[in-house]
Scaffold this motif. Structure first.
Motif, short mmCIF file in Angstrom:
data_model
loop_
_atom_site.label_atom_id
_atom_site.label_comp_id
_atom_site.label_asym_id
_atom_site.label_seq_id
_atom_site.Cartn_x
_atom_site.Cartn_y
_atom_site.Cartn_z
N LEU A 61 0.97 -0.82 -0.11
CA LEU A 61 0.12 0.02 0.17
C LEU A 61 0.86 1.07 0.05
O LEU A 61 2.29 1.27 0.18
CB LEU A 61 -1.52 -0.13 1.12
CG LEU A 61 -1.78 -1.26 1.16
CD1 LEU A 61 -2.48 -1.24 2.74
CD2 LEU A 61 -2.98 -0.90 0.37
N GLU A 96 -6.14 9.24 4.17
CA GLU A 96 -6.34 8.13 4.80
C GLU A 96 -6.56 7.37 6.00
O GLU A 96 -6.55 6.14 5.83
CB GLU A 96 -5.67 6.37 3.72
CG GLU A 96 -6.54 6.74 2.57
CD GLU A 96 -5.99 5.80 1.65
OE1 GLU A 96 -6.25 4.93 1.79
OE2 GLU A 96 -6.95 5.76 -0.49
N ARG A 120 -7.33 2.02 5.06
CA ARG A 120 -6.80 0.55 3.80
C ARG A 120 -5.58 -0.22 5.03
O ARG A 120 -5.93 -1.90 4.45
CB ARG A 120 -5.84 1.13 2.73
CG ARG A 120 -6.96 1.94 1.81
CD ARG A 120 -7.41 2.11 0.62
NE ARG A 120 -7.01 3.19 -0.24
CZ ARG A 120 -8.59 2.61 -0.98
NH1 ARG A 120 -8.73 1.75 -1.17
NH2 ARG A 120 -9.38 3.67 -1.53
N GLU A 121 -4.70 0.13 5.77
CA GLU A 121 -4.05 -0.91 5.48
C GLU A 121 -4.76 -1.15 7.39
O GLU A 121 -4.09 -2.50 7.48
CB GLU A 121 -2.81 0.36 6.64
CG GLU A 121 -1.63 0.96 5.59
CD GLU A 121 -0.93 1.94 6.39
OE1 GLU A 121 -0.01 2.28 4.90
OE2 GLU A 121 -1.64 2.59 6.67
N ASN A 156 -14.16 -2.05 1.06
CA ASN A 156 -13.64 0.29 1.13
C ASN A 156 -15.18 0.08 2.09
O ASN A 156 -16.64 -0.13 0.99
CB ASN A 156 -14.47 0.16 -0.42
CG ASN A 156 -13.92 1.86 -0.52
OD1 ASN A 156 -14.32 2.44 0.72
ND2 ASN A 156 -14.25 2.19 -1.60
N LYS A 213 -15.09 4.37 9.38
CA LYS A 213 -14.30 3.83 8.53
C LYS A 213 -13.84 2.68 8.94
O LYS A 213 -13.54 1.84 9.07
CB LYS A 213 -13.91 4.15 6.76
CG LYS A 213 -14.17 4.91 5.82
CD LYS A 213 -12.75 5.04 4.72
CE LYS A 213 -13.95 5.77 3.67
NZ LYS A 213 -14.53 4.51 2.58
#
Length: 351
Positions: free
Chosen positions: A209, A216, A306-307, A319, A327
């Protein structure tokens, strides 16, 4: 034919990604958090997804549930968590397991699986945990054999130290005892002796990534304290690249550091006076020994969403909907899909 699952307190689908990987099919999912159910709909379009609190749904009709062989649920754990207020008597969420138990009575699944934080089994001498076990073993309309165990997700290949209590009920007419999955991973220094795999590196899990994923991860712009508050710096928030991550939490402010951030060292400690410590960053970057191709993160940063999702073992296409805080809330509250897959593979043996 795939076995059918009803998923309660389903969140973003951590348990269900694992169930599907083990060959099951979620036919209905229910959660009271709209961002989670929207995420669920996007990733499981064939599932009937409902946004509602469990008590309202349970009382909507005599039996509002479809038939299913398995019922799963990770009811909210904040009142039992080490990171929460730990005052279950004054927290309405403490009794949400009763809504789950009511669903067991209505569906009468062959197997049910409930998940909660490890603190549940310890808080107030385990009284709240005993209360749940008593309901599952003595107060349901159908008899179940109940098994429970505290599992560490890292022991099963998840690149994260995450301990959770898993409760499994097997309906009395189902042959065979449930057996929890055997441990597959351990500390690297013990692995050869125990004939197990070494713990999965969280650095390796996220090295693909981008190092600077703008927008993010949480930052504190224009704050005089800098990007990290005194509270954040009151403990070591960074684990080594070659080790599993610390537990991924649901609060994006307290998510731990990327392992390519500089090493932290203890500046001073006064544990006798309210567990006070102060940590600071050094000039050392020990990740270069294991991930030399990954750049040094200067300044240091928290993990991106994302990580965090990769460390939780969500699939690459995952997602979650909502803003950054939502999130992280969905990701941090989830059961790691890989851990759930291992559990459901054991359930499959009984069915």
């Amino acid at each position: 034919m795939k076995r059918r699952v009803v998923s309660l307190f389903s969140g973003a689908g951590g348990m269900d990604f694992g169930s599907h990987a083990a060959g099951f099919n979620t036919v209905m999912a229910l959660d009271n958090f709209a961002a989670s159910t929207e995420t669920f709909k996007q990733h499981f379009p064939e599932t009937d997804v409902i946004t509602q609190d469990i008590y309202t749904f349970n009382s909507s009709k005599k039996n509002p549930y479809p038939s299913a062989e398995v019922l799963t649920g990770g009811y909210p754990c904040q009142s039992f968590s080490m990171g929460g207020l730990r005052d279950p008597a004054n927290d309405d969420r403490s009794n949400l397991f009763l809504g789950f138990a009511d669903a067991v009575n209505k569906i009468k699944p062959r197997v049910f699986i409930a998940e909660n934080v490890s603190g549940l089994a310890k808080l107030q001498n385990g009284e709240w945990f005993k209360k749940q076990l008593h309901v599952y073993t003595h107060e349901l309309g159908v008899k179940y054999r109940v098994y429970w165990k505290t599992l560490n997700a890292a022991d099963y290949g998840v690149p994260q130290m995450r301990k959770r209590v898993i409760i499994v009920g097997v309906r009395s007419d189902v042959d065979g005892d449930f057996e929890f999955p055997e441990q597959t991973h351990t500390k690297s220094e013990w692995a050869k002796k125990k004939k197990l795999l070494p713990y999965t590196s969280h650095g390796e899990a996220i090295k693909h990534l981008p190092p600077h994923p703008s927008g993010e991860y949480y930052e504190r712009p224009h704050d005089p304290e800098g990007n990290f508050s005194w509270y954040f710096m009151s403990r070591n928030r960074r684990h080594r690249w070659d080790k599993p991550a610390f537990t991924v939490v649901a609060n994006f402010r307290h998510v731990t550091l990327h392992p390519a951030s500089p090493v932290m060292e203890l500046e001073w400690s006064n544990l006798a006076d309210g567990w006070k410590q102060k940590w600071r960053f050094t000039d050392e970057y020990d990740h270069l020994e294991f991930g030399a191709a990954f750049p040094r993160l200067d300044p240091p940063r928290r993990l991106s969403w994302r990580e965090a999702a990769a460390i939780q073992t969500f699939p690459a296409h995952f997602n979650p909907t909502g803003d950054l805080a939502k999130k992280f809330e969905q990701i941090g509250n989830a059961v790691p899909p890989l851990l759930m897959q291992k559990i459901m593979e054991q359930v499959k043996i009984l069915l």
